[in-house]
Write an enzyme that holds these catalytic residues in place. Structure first.
Site, PDB file in Angstrom:
ATOM      1  N   HIS A  28      -0.475-113.611  64.571  1.00 27.97           N
ATOM      2  CA  HIS A  28      -1.798-112.999  64.696  1.00 27.97           C
ATOM      3  C   HIS A  28      -2.761-113.651  63.718  1.00 27.97           C
ATOM      4  O   HIS A  28      -2.405-113.961  62.585  1.00 27.97           O
ATOM      5  CB  HIS A  28      -1.717-111.491  64.436  1.00 27.97           C
ATOM      6  CG  HIS A  28      -1.153-110.747  65.599  1.00 27.97           C
ATOM      7  ND1 HIS A  28      -1.320-109.402  65.758  1.00 27.97           N
ATOM      8  CD2 HIS A  28      -0.440-111.152  66.662  1.00 27.97           C
ATOM      9  CE1 HIS A  28      -0.719-109.013  66.878  1.00 27.97           C
ATOM     10  NE2 HIS A  28      -0.173-110.064  67.430  1.00 27.97           N
TER      11      HIS A  28
ATOM     12  N   LYS B 203      -7.498 -98.109  67.446  1.00 28.96           N
ATOM     13  CA  LYS B 203      -8.837 -98.491  67.888  1.00 28.96           C
ATOM     14  C   LYS B 203      -9.336 -97.574  68.996  1.00 28.96           C
ATOM     15  O   LYS B 203     -10.533 -97.313  69.123  1.00 28.96           O
ATOM     16  CB  LYS B 203      -8.834 -99.946  68.372  1.00 28.96           C
ATOM     17  CG  LYS B 203     -10.217-100.506  68.696  1.00 28.96           C
ATOM     18  CD  LYS B 203     -10.214-102.011  68.706  1.00 28.96           C
ATOM     19  CE  LYS B 203      -9.458-102.558  69.883  1.00 28.96           C
ATOM     20  NZ  LYS B 203     -10.209-102.452  71.140  1.00 28.96           N
TER      21      LYS B 203
END
Length: 898
Positions: A140, A566
């Site tokens: 990532h 999120k």
């Protein structure tokens, strides 16, 4: 006994002075004085000696672009060096704690705790047999530093270690200090900002470095510490099984990254094998130097003699050479043959080991023979460590996990069967599951996986990936690449689709053989709340039931922390994850399936970060089967695994937590929590989710986010190979969780780590709840305590004086509507957290508070400079580079990106 010659304050002071000397020598006295004035002014404000930051602002406003770049470089480099000083302090504390007695969170502590609780040798062995810890390295894009910069920093770290741990003469000390000055000078002259985006291969090489240079060396030290602790407390023998297995997504995670091609994956597999095999050959060569016993002084048993004889038959030419060179030394003869068999693992010649199991059998036969000849200490010192390494790393170094978005598999199958007149796209969920099940269980393939005529590029890529996976398993072994994760899995058919595609290429041959663990990644609220619908349906499915049986009845399930947060906010997301973990445990228990949870954690608090051992101990008992898997991402990899001592410490803390958690789960299989605690969370979580989602849906919120954070800079920063967004759509939903968190962290307004907590908990309090219950939950419930402590850290790292500077970049209307709302929620959350924890400050650990106090005055100038650059409508190339550099500097200062 004094173990160290230095302390952190000395390291920080001397590194700062050295950097100042380098800055003045490499730039100018004027540049040094500007940086120093900025630094002192910022410190004075933080200490309360100045009422405002006006002096810092005036200094920054007077800078030309070239001087801005120097200031940004100075503070960024400072943080890179100070991070090393803090790393050294962690090593000191670990070594001194170990010297003084049982170190907290160590394997010794875990063994002693179980012994004190009455666990006998058999019970301890049962716990260890259940434990398997699988750190999984991902690529990532949160590692902001260049590889070249990291290499120079490791050299600085080695110099600090030398000064701290070695007794040096004056001449030797002067030489190390000269080398240190040389490295810092070279670091200053090296560009911090990447000129190109790293390729997938770069990311895979980065992960490989930690595996090859650190973990390969320290893994057996953890086992050694465990064995010593067992020997210290138990008279009976306790067999210690394999406890760790390292895995990686770097080079194999296709979700959202078009650059992860089959060629890249194959190259990664080859390179990792070509890395681990020479490491084994070197260790076997070293072993040959030790095991020089003459046949007249030892007696070998039948097992060893048979393996040696068989080996000679397989490699007659090498056997003759070994007999001639080592005529009366059976161990050395055997080791010579073993080195050759390791060499031929990837060779076209016959005689190579077919699997790591064969190499392990040979090593164990040598270890047994040594023990039979009263040389146990030799086996313990030299053979057992190599056995642990081979058991851990196999011939793969780290097993690769494949991953792709569920839509890719659905569309590929729909296109492939459409050519045969089957309307898969038009089927409902039940019809798809029925079709896939019949296709998997029937004899012969349904589609020609070689024929991609008429298929879209995406569909052709999916079919090719499965064909190549079958080839890779044949070439490198099934263990090298045996897991397939499905992003945004929301239906049973999404799992069956991967099983179907694997079946079509021979990776699956039911009943009896399944070469893949198929891992649903549950990250949306719909998927998490529908866990029983998804997993229960699969466990009752004829084809999947056979596949699961072929995988020893173990079902790996991945939980997505990032996107869940999120979507729902910190409090609601974590409560949902907690409940759904318990629900998944109930489901797998109902179907007599062993569950292995895969925690998709990030480095930041909002993405599941925080101390891993605390997180493991806070899991519901029902979920602690002993096996656990979790992602290690971005800058967290360097923080945990760049230094040998810290890497060993992290591995020990993981084992400590998992052993204790598993023992707790065996004694209390179900975590019973008081009803009033559950009611408190059931009242709080929905209110928190509603407030969080209302914020995100507020008119203009996305515009505010783009204007009041450096998201547009982050999207173009050459940090990772994967795009920051899934599409061109400008929405929070489309944005990946990493840049979402990264942007708020840069702006010092870390709303993903705390927003809506106060709203949620106040909803409970206003509905008749009481603060005493929340305080009790914090004191007695590991889940709640861990979440509150993690939120406290995010709150402590938030700075609304700095955040207001960023808010001023937004349109007046947006700022007026959104910023006060964020500030009000922050203030409420701080007050509530302090009431719940009954502390005077947000941080529970003194060293964390010292850490922030040391860093804040140096991060502030980078934030203020970044704001000034973001406010400009047109930037020169120098200013663009400086802006990107401030992002890296703030990331280094906050020790966190996304």
């Amino acid at each position: 006994m004094t173990l160290h010659a230095r302390e952190i304050n000395q390291d920080v002071r001397e590194l700062g002075e050295l950097l100042g000397d380098v800055l003045e020598a490499q730039s100018s006295t004027e540049a040094f004085e500007i940086v120093e004035r900025t630094r002192v002014s910022s410190i004075e404000y933080r200490r309360g000696d100045a009422e405002t930051r006006e002096e810092v602002g005036r200094t920054l406003d007077r800078l030309n672009p070239e001087m801005q770049d120097i200031v940004a470089r100075a503070f960024t480099t400072y943080f890179e060096l100070i991070n090393l000083a803090e790393e050294r302090e962690r090593v000191r504390e670990t070594r001194e704690g170990s010297q003084e007695g049982i170190l907290a969170d160590s394997v010794e502590e875990a063994v002693h705790e179980l012994a004190d609780r009455g666990a006998d040798a058999e019970e301890l062995e049962s716990v260890l047999n259940d434990v398997l810890i699988q750190p999984t390295f991902t690529a990532h894009p949160t590692e902001a530093r260049r590889k070249t910069v990291k290499a120079k920093l490791r050299s600085v770290a080695q110099d600090l270690e030398m000064l701290d741990e070695r007794r040096l003469t004056d001449r030797e000390e002067a030489r190390v200090e000269r080398d240190l000055a040389s490295e810092v000078t070279s670091l200053w002259q090296t560009p911090q900002v990447r000129e190109r985006r790293p390729e997938v291969t770069d990311e895979a090489l980065n992960v490989q470095w930690y595996l090859e240079n650190v973990l390969f060396e320290v893994i057996d030290e953890v086992y050694d510490a465990l064995q010593n602790a067992i020997d210290d407390r138990y008279d009976e023998d306790v067999d210690v099984p394999k406890l760790y297995e390292f895995r990686s997504w770097a080079g194999s995670d296709r979700d959202g990254n078009p650059f992860v091609t089959p060629e890249v994956t194959e190259e990664t597999l080859e390179r990792q094998r070509d890395t681990i095999l020479p490491l084994y050959r070197n260790k076997l060569k070293e072993l040959s130097g030790v095991l020089s016993q003459d046949a007249s002084n030892i007696t070998t048993d039948d097992t060893f003699d048979e393996r040696l004889s068989e080996h000679k038959e397989r490699l007659p030419g090498v056997a003759s050479e070994a007999e001639e060179r080592y005529p009366d030394e059976p161990y050395r003869q055997k080791l010579k043959l073993m080195r050759e068999s390791v060499l031929r693992v990837s060779d076209v010649r016959q005689g190579g080991y077919d699997s790591p199991a064969d190499l392990l059998k040979d090593l164990r036969s040598i270890a047994k023979s040594l023990r039979d000849n009263n040389a146990e200490v030799v086996a313990e010192s030299h053979v057992d460590p190599l056995i642990r390494k081979v058991d851990t790393f196999g011939f793969a170094l780290a097993s690769l996990d494949l991953r792709d978005h569920r839509k890719m598999h659905t569309d590929a199958i729909a296109e492939a069967v459409d050519r045969q007149g089957i309307d898969y796209a038009g089927m409902d969920e039940d019809e798809r599951a029925e079709f896939l099940t019949e296709a998997i269980t029937q004899e012969g393939p349904v589609i020609d996986m070689e024929d991609t005529t008429g298929l879209s590029d995406d569909a052709a890529r999916v079919l090719r990936r499965f064909r190549k996976t079958a080839d890779w398993q044949n070439e490198f072994g099934v263990d090298a690449i045996d897991t397939y994760a499905i992003s945004w899995c929301e239906e049973p058919s999404h799992v069956l689709e991967v099983l179907f595609l694997a079946d079509q290429v021979g990776i699956v041959d039911l009943p009896g053989y399944c070469g893949l663990d198929i891992v649903p990644l549950l990250e949306s609220e719909y998927a998490l709340s529908g866990a029983r619908r998804i997993m229960g349906t699969l466990f009752e499915n004829e084809a999947y039931e056979m596949a699961l049986e072929a995988r020893n009845g173990v079902q790996e399930i991945m939980l997505g922390y990032s996107d869940s947060n999120k979507e729902n906010g910190f409090l609601a997301a974590n409560w949902s994850l907690y409940n759904n973990q318990k629900r998944l445990a109930d489901i797998t228990s109902d179907f007599d399936v062993e569950m292995r949870l895969f925690h998709g954690r990030g480095g930041s608090i909002s993405r599941g970060g925080g101390p891993m051992n605390d997180a493991m101990l806070a899991l519901p008992n029902e979920t602690v089967t002993g096996q656990i898997k979790f992602t290690e991402q971005g800058e967290a990899i360097a923080e945990k695994y760049a230094n040998h001592d810290i890497a060993e410490r992290n591995l020990e803390q993981m084992l400590n937590a998992q052993v204790r958690a598993r023992h707790n789960a065996m004694e209390d299989p179900v975590e019973e929590i008081p009803e009033e605690w559950r009611e408190a969370m059931e009242k709080s979580a929905p209110a928190a989710r509603e407030e969080y989602q209302d914020l995100l849906q507020t008119d203009g919120f996305v515009d505010y986010f783009e204007q009041a954070t450096p998201i547009t800079v982050i999207e173009n920063l050459n940090m990772g190979s994967r795009p920051a967004s899934r599409s061109e759509d400008r929405s929070v939903d489309d944005l990946r969780a990493i840049p979402w968190v990264f942007s708020w962290t840069q702006a010092r307004c870390i709303i993903p780590g705390w927003y809506s907590i106060a709203t949620g908990l106040n909803a409970y309090l206003e509905d008749g709840g009481d603060i005493e219950t929340l305080q009790e939950m914090y004191e007695e419930w590991p889940f709640f305590r861990t979440k509150v402590d993690n939120a406290s850290l995010a709150l402590a790292r938030t700075d609304f004086d700095i955040a207001e500077e960023y808010a001023d970049l937004a349109d007046d209307d947006l700022r007026g509507r959104i910023f006060p709302r964020l500030k009000a929620e922050y203030d409420e959350t701080v007050d509530l957290v302090l009431d719940i924890t009954q502390r005077d400050g947000l941080l529970s650990r003194e060293w964390l508070e010292e850490n922030l106090e040391r860093r804040n005055p140096y991060v502030d100038p980078l934030n203020l400079l970044q704001v000034r650059l973001l406010a400009q409508s047109h930037l020169t190339e120098t200013e663009k580079r400086t802006l990107r550099l401030t992002v890296q500097g703030i990331a280094a200062g906050m020790k966190n990106t996304g």
